[in-house]
Design a protein around this motif. Sequence first.
Motif, PDB file in Angstrom:
ATOM      1  N   GLU A 206      51.042  63.310 -90.121  1.00  0.00           N
ATOM      2  CA  GLU A 206      50.124  64.053 -89.251  1.00  0.00           C
ATOM      3  C   GLU A 206      50.213  63.603 -87.804  1.00  0.00           C
ATOM      4  OE1 GLU A 206      45.687  65.607 -89.769  1.00  0.00           O
ATOM      5  OE2 GLU A 206      45.829  63.433 -89.855  1.00  0.00           O
ATOM      6  N   LYS A 207      50.065  64.585 -86.920  1.00  0.00           N
ATOM      7  CA  LYS A 207      49.871  64.274 -85.496  1.00  0.00           C
ATOM      8  C   LYS A 207      48.757  65.179 -84.992  1.00  0.00           C
ATOM      9  CE  LYS A 207      52.132  64.482 -80.981  1.00  0.00           C
ATOM     10  NZ  LYS A 207      51.697  63.155 -80.496  1.00  0.00           N
ATOM     11  N   VAL A 208      47.715  64.566 -84.429  1.00  0.00           N
ATOM     12  CA  VAL A 208      46.618  65.360 -83.885  1.00  0.00           C
ATOM     13  C   VAL A 208      46.744  65.318 -82.365  1.00  0.00           C
ATOM     14  CG1 VAL A 208      44.108  65.574 -83.720  1.00  0.00           C
ATOM     15  CG2 VAL A 208      45.150  64.846 -85.877  1.00  0.00           C
ATOM     16  N   TYR A 209      46.685  66.487 -81.729  1.00  0.00           N
ATOM     17  CA  TYR A 209      46.882  66.554 -80.280  1.00  0.00           C
ATOM     18  C   TYR A 209      45.526  66.416 -79.585  1.00  0.00           C
ATOM     19  CZ  TYR A 209      51.418  68.289 -81.773  1.00  0.00           C
ATOM     20  OH  TYR A 209      52.637  68.393 -82.374  1.00  0.00           O
ATOM     21  N   PRO A 210      45.502  65.769 -78.428  1.00  0.00           N
ATOM     22  CA  PRO A 210      44.204  65.489 -77.783  1.00  0.00           C
ATOM     23  C   PRO A 210      43.691  66.664 -76.937  1.00  0.00           C
ATOM     24  CG  PRO A 210      45.961  64.409 -76.570  1.00  0.00           C
ATOM     25  CD  PRO A 210      46.625  65.136 -77.705  1.00  0.00           C
ATOM     26  N   PHE A 211      43.864  67.882 -77.421  1.00  0.00           N
ATOM     27  CA  PHE A 211      43.336  69.062 -76.713  1.00  0.00           C
ATOM     28  C   PHE A 211      43.280  70.218 -77.699  1.00  0.00           C
ATOM     29  CE2 PHE A 211      47.787  68.094 -75.548  1.00  0.00           C
ATOM     30  CZ  PHE A 211      48.442  69.075 -76.269  1.00  0.00           C
ATOM     31  N   GLY A 212      42.609  71.305 -77.288  1.00  0.00           N
ATOM     32  CA  GLY A 212      42.507  72.484 -78.154  1.00  0.00           C
ATOM     33  C   GLY A 212      42.939  73.730 -77.401  1.00  0.00           C
TER      34      GLY A 212
ATOM     35  N   ALA B 295      40.436  76.386 -81.148  1.00  0.00           N
ATOM     36  CA  ALA B 295      41.215  75.874 -82.280  1.00  0.00           C
ATOM     37  C   ALA B 295      41.780  74.507 -81.914  1.00  0.00           C
ATOM     38  CB  ALA B 295      42.356  76.832 -82.612  1.00  0.00           C
ATOM     39  N   PRO B 296      41.657  73.531 -82.813  1.00  0.00           N
ATOM     40  CA  PRO B 296      42.310  72.240 -82.570  1.00  0.00           C
ATOM     41  C   PRO B 296      43.813  72.366 -82.793  1.00  0.00           C
ATOM     42  CG  PRO B 296      41.273  72.249 -84.734  1.00  0.00           C
ATOM     43  CD  PRO B 296      40.988  73.591 -84.114  1.00  0.00           C
ATOM     44  N   LEU B 297      44.585  71.464 -82.238  1.00  0.00           N
ATOM     45  CA  LEU B 297      46.041  71.510 -82.445  1.00  0.00           C
ATOM     46  C   LEU B 297      46.467  70.329 -83.301  1.00  0.00           C
ATOM     47  CD1 LEU B 297      45.859  73.475 -79.974  1.00  0.00           C
ATOM     48  CD2 LEU B 297      48.132  72.672 -79.360  1.00  0.00           C
ATOM     49  N   ARG B 298      47.236  70.625 -84.331  1.00  0.00           N
ATOM     50  CA  ARG B 298      47.610  69.606 -85.292  1.00  0.00           C
ATOM     51  C   ARG B 298      48.998  69.904 -85.850  1.00  0.00           C
ATOM     52  NH1 ARG B 298      43.829  67.177 -88.826  1.00  0.00           N
ATOM     53  NH2 ARG B 298      42.284  68.745 -88.308  1.00  0.00           N
ATOM     54  N   SER B 299      49.787  68.863 -86.039  1.00  0.00           N
ATOM     55  CA  SER B 299      51.016  68.970 -86.829  1.00  0.00           C
ATOM     56  C   SER B 299      50.735  68.211 -88.117  1.00  0.00           C
ATOM     57  CB  SER B 299      52.193  68.290 -86.131  1.00  0.00           C
ATOM     58  OG  SER B 299      52.491  68.915 -84.903  1.00  0.00           O
ATOM     59  N   PHE B 300      51.038  68.798 -89.263  1.00  0.00           N
ATOM     60  CA  PHE B 300      50.711  68.163 -90.541  1.00  0.00           C
ATOM     61  C   PHE B 300      51.667  68.660 -91.620  1.00  0.00           C
ATOM     62  CE2 PHE B 300      48.689  68.415 -94.677  1.00  0.00           C
ATOM     63  CZ  PHE B 300      48.152  67.149 -94.848  1.00  0.00           C
TER      64      PHE B 300
ATOM     65  N   VAL C 138      43.656  79.491 -73.184  1.00  0.00           N
ATOM     66  CA  VAL C 138      43.855  78.370 -72.246  1.00  0.00           C
ATOM     67  C   VAL C 138      43.635  77.061 -73.002  1.00  0.00           C
ATOM     68  CG1 VAL C 138      43.187  79.590 -70.106  1.00  0.00           C
ATOM     69  CG2 VAL C 138      41.424  78.392 -71.427  1.00  0.00           C
ATOM     70  N   GLN C 139      44.440  76.072 -72.659  1.00  0.00           N
ATOM     71  CA  GLN C 139      44.226  74.738 -73.206  1.00  0.00           C
ATOM     72  C   GLN C 139      42.883  74.213 -72.713  1.00  0.00           C
ATOM     73  OE1 GLN C 139      47.170  71.978 -71.694  1.00  0.00           O
ATOM     74  NE2 GLN C 139      45.997  70.200 -72.391  1.00  0.00           N
ATOM     75  N   CYS C 140      42.117  73.549 -73.584  1.00  0.00           N
ATOM     76  CA  CYS C 140      40.823  72.984 -73.151  1.00  0.00           C
ATOM     77  C   CYS C 140      40.601  71.633 -73.836  1.00  0.00           C
ATOM     78  CB  CYS C 140      39.688  73.956 -73.482  1.00  0.00           C
ATOM     79  SG  CYS C 140      39.370  74.129 -75.239  1.00  0.00           S
ATOM     80  N   PRO C 141      39.677  70.832 -73.323  1.00  0.00           N
ATOM     81  CA  PRO C 141      39.374  69.570 -74.011  1.00  0.00           C
ATOM     82  C   PRO C 141      38.832  69.878 -75.409  1.00  0.00           C
ATOM     83  CG  PRO C 141      38.418  69.592 -71.802  1.00  0.00           C
ATOM     84  CD  PRO C 141      38.908  70.982 -72.072  1.00  0.00           C
ATOM     85  N   ILE C 142      39.191  69.066 -76.364  1.00  0.00           N
ATOM     86  CA  ILE C 142      38.823  69.337 -77.752  1.00  0.00           C
ATOM     87  C   ILE C 142      37.301  69.193 -77.950  1.00  0.00           C
ATOM     88  CG2 ILE C 142      39.265  66.973 -78.612  1.00  0.00           C
ATOM     89  CD1 ILE C 142      40.082  70.309 -80.317  1.00  0.00           C
ATOM     90  N   THR C 143      36.672  68.496 -77.005  1.00  0.00           N
ATOM     91  CA  THR C 143      35.223  68.302 -77.076  1.00  0.00           C
ATOM     92  C   THR C 143      34.453  69.525 -76.557  1.00  0.00           C
ATOM     93  OG1 THR C 143      35.561  67.138 -75.008  1.00  0.00           O
ATOM     94  CG2 THR C 143      35.181  65.774 -76.966  1.00  0.00           C
TER      95      THR C 143
END
Length: 389
Positions: A177-183, A265-270, A222-227
Motif C-alpha cells: 500500500e501507498k497512501v498519498y498525502p492529498f485528495g 476522494a482519497p488517493l491510494r495505491s493498493f 482539483v487536488q486538495c488537502p485530505i483533511t
Amino acid sequence: MRTQVAIIGGGPSGLLLGQLLYKKGIDAVILERKTRDYVLGRIRAGVLEQGLVHLLEEAGVADRLHAEGHEHDGTVIVHDQTSFRVDFRKQTGTPVVVYGQTEVTRDLYDAREAANLPTVFEVENVKIHDAKGNSPYLTYQVNGTPKRLECEFIAGCDGFHGVSRRTIPDDVRQEYEKVYPFGWLGILSQTPPVADELIYANSDRGFALCSMRNDHLSRYYVQCPITDTVEDWSDDRFWEELKRRLPSEIAQQIITGPSIEKSIAPLRSFVTEPMRWGNLFLCGDAAHIVPPTGAKGLNTAASDVHYLYHALTEFYHTGSREGIDSYSQKALDRVWKAERFSWWFSSLMHRSPDQTPFDRKMQAAELAFLAQSDAQKQVFAQNYVGLPY
Ligand code: RFL
Ligand code: PHB
C-alpha cells in the motif's frame, strides 16, 4: 438457493462478470449490499479502454455506449502555462472512450433485469464459508432473515471495503500500500466541457483535471488537502481554484455553473496477493486500488473480469482448471503494470507537502521530456489506452 458462481458485489466488476457468464450458459447470483439506485448514484470513472469496450460488446451491453460514448484520440497535459498533447491514435492506433461508469453500470443492470437474472439487494453480513473445500457457500441476511447460497465458486467483487479480501487468512494474504498525502475534490456540472479532450494539469497550486461525461455534462477535479471537507469548498471557490491552476487561455473558456455533485476522494495505491484462495477469486477494487490519475481503476477491474470469465468458462466447458490455477498470477501481472503507471503519473502531476524544490525540478524535467520525446509519448499512450490482456 444454489448457483454455480456466487458473486459478492453488484458494482461494475460483479455485473460484468455475471453478464459474461450468463452469455456462456453459466449461472450466477449477485449479492449487493446497497440498492440499485444507491449503486447508480455513485459518480466515478469516465474513461474506458478498448479492452473494456470489447468485453461490454461481448456481454451484449454496448449499444448505448456506441451511440452516446465519445472516442478520444488524445489528451492534453499542462505544466504551468504551457501545454502539449499526446496523440493516442498516432502512437498506438487506439483511442479511449469517454462514457461514465454510472452508465456502464446502468446498462449492465438493465440487461440483467431483461434476462431475469437473480440479484439480491440490501444483503447484510455476507460470510464466506468453506472457500478452500469442495462445498463453498455464503450466508447473509435480508431484512434480518438468514439466507444461505450454495455454490461452486465465489467471485469477490465487493470493492475495497468488502468482506472477500478479509476472508483470506492473514498468513496467506500480502498487502502492498501507498497512501498519498492529498485528495481529489471532484464536481459534476451541467455545463459544456472546456475542451474536446481531457486536460491534466500540473500547476504550482496543485493538480487539476478537466474531464467530461458528454457535451452537456462536465467533470472537473482539483487536488486538495485530505483533511478538507466538501463544506470547505463552495462552488465559487472551486471554479476560482480550478481556473488558477490552468493556463489563462483555457481558464477563460471554462463555462461555470452550479455543481450537481461534489465529493472528495482519497488517493491510494493498493494491491493484495494472491487474488485467489481456493474457490474464492478476488476481482476489481476488492483486490487493488489505484489513484485515479490515468483512469485505470475500472479498466483494471475489467481485465480481472476478463481473466476470471475465461477461466470459469474454460472450466465449465472443458473441465480444464488451467485458467483457474493461473488466474491470480495473470491478473496480478497486469495489475502491477497499471499500478506502476498510475503511481508514476500521480507522482508527476501533484504537489505534495513533503516535496522539495529539487523534486519540483524533476517533475518539470520529466514533463519537458515527455513533451519533446515521441518515444516517451508512445510509452505514455500505450499505458493510457490500456496494455493488452
Ligand atoms: P465497486 O464499484 O466498489 O463495487 C463493489 C460493490 O460491492 C458492494 N459491496 C458489497 N456487497 C455485498 N456484501 C458486501 N459485504 C459488500 N461490500 C461491498 C458495494 O456496495 C459495491 O456496489 O468495485 P468494482 O465493481 O470492482 O469496480 C471498481 C471501480 O468502481 C473503480 O475501480 C473505479 O471507479 C475507479 N475510478 C476510475 N476508474 C477508471 O478506470 N477510470 C476513471 O476515470 C476512474 N475515475 C475512479 C475514478 C474512482 C473514483 N473514486 C471515487 C474512488 C474517479 C473517482 C473519483
Ligand atoms: C473522470 O472523468 O472522472 C476521470 C477521468 C480521468 C481520470 C480520472 C477521472 O484520470
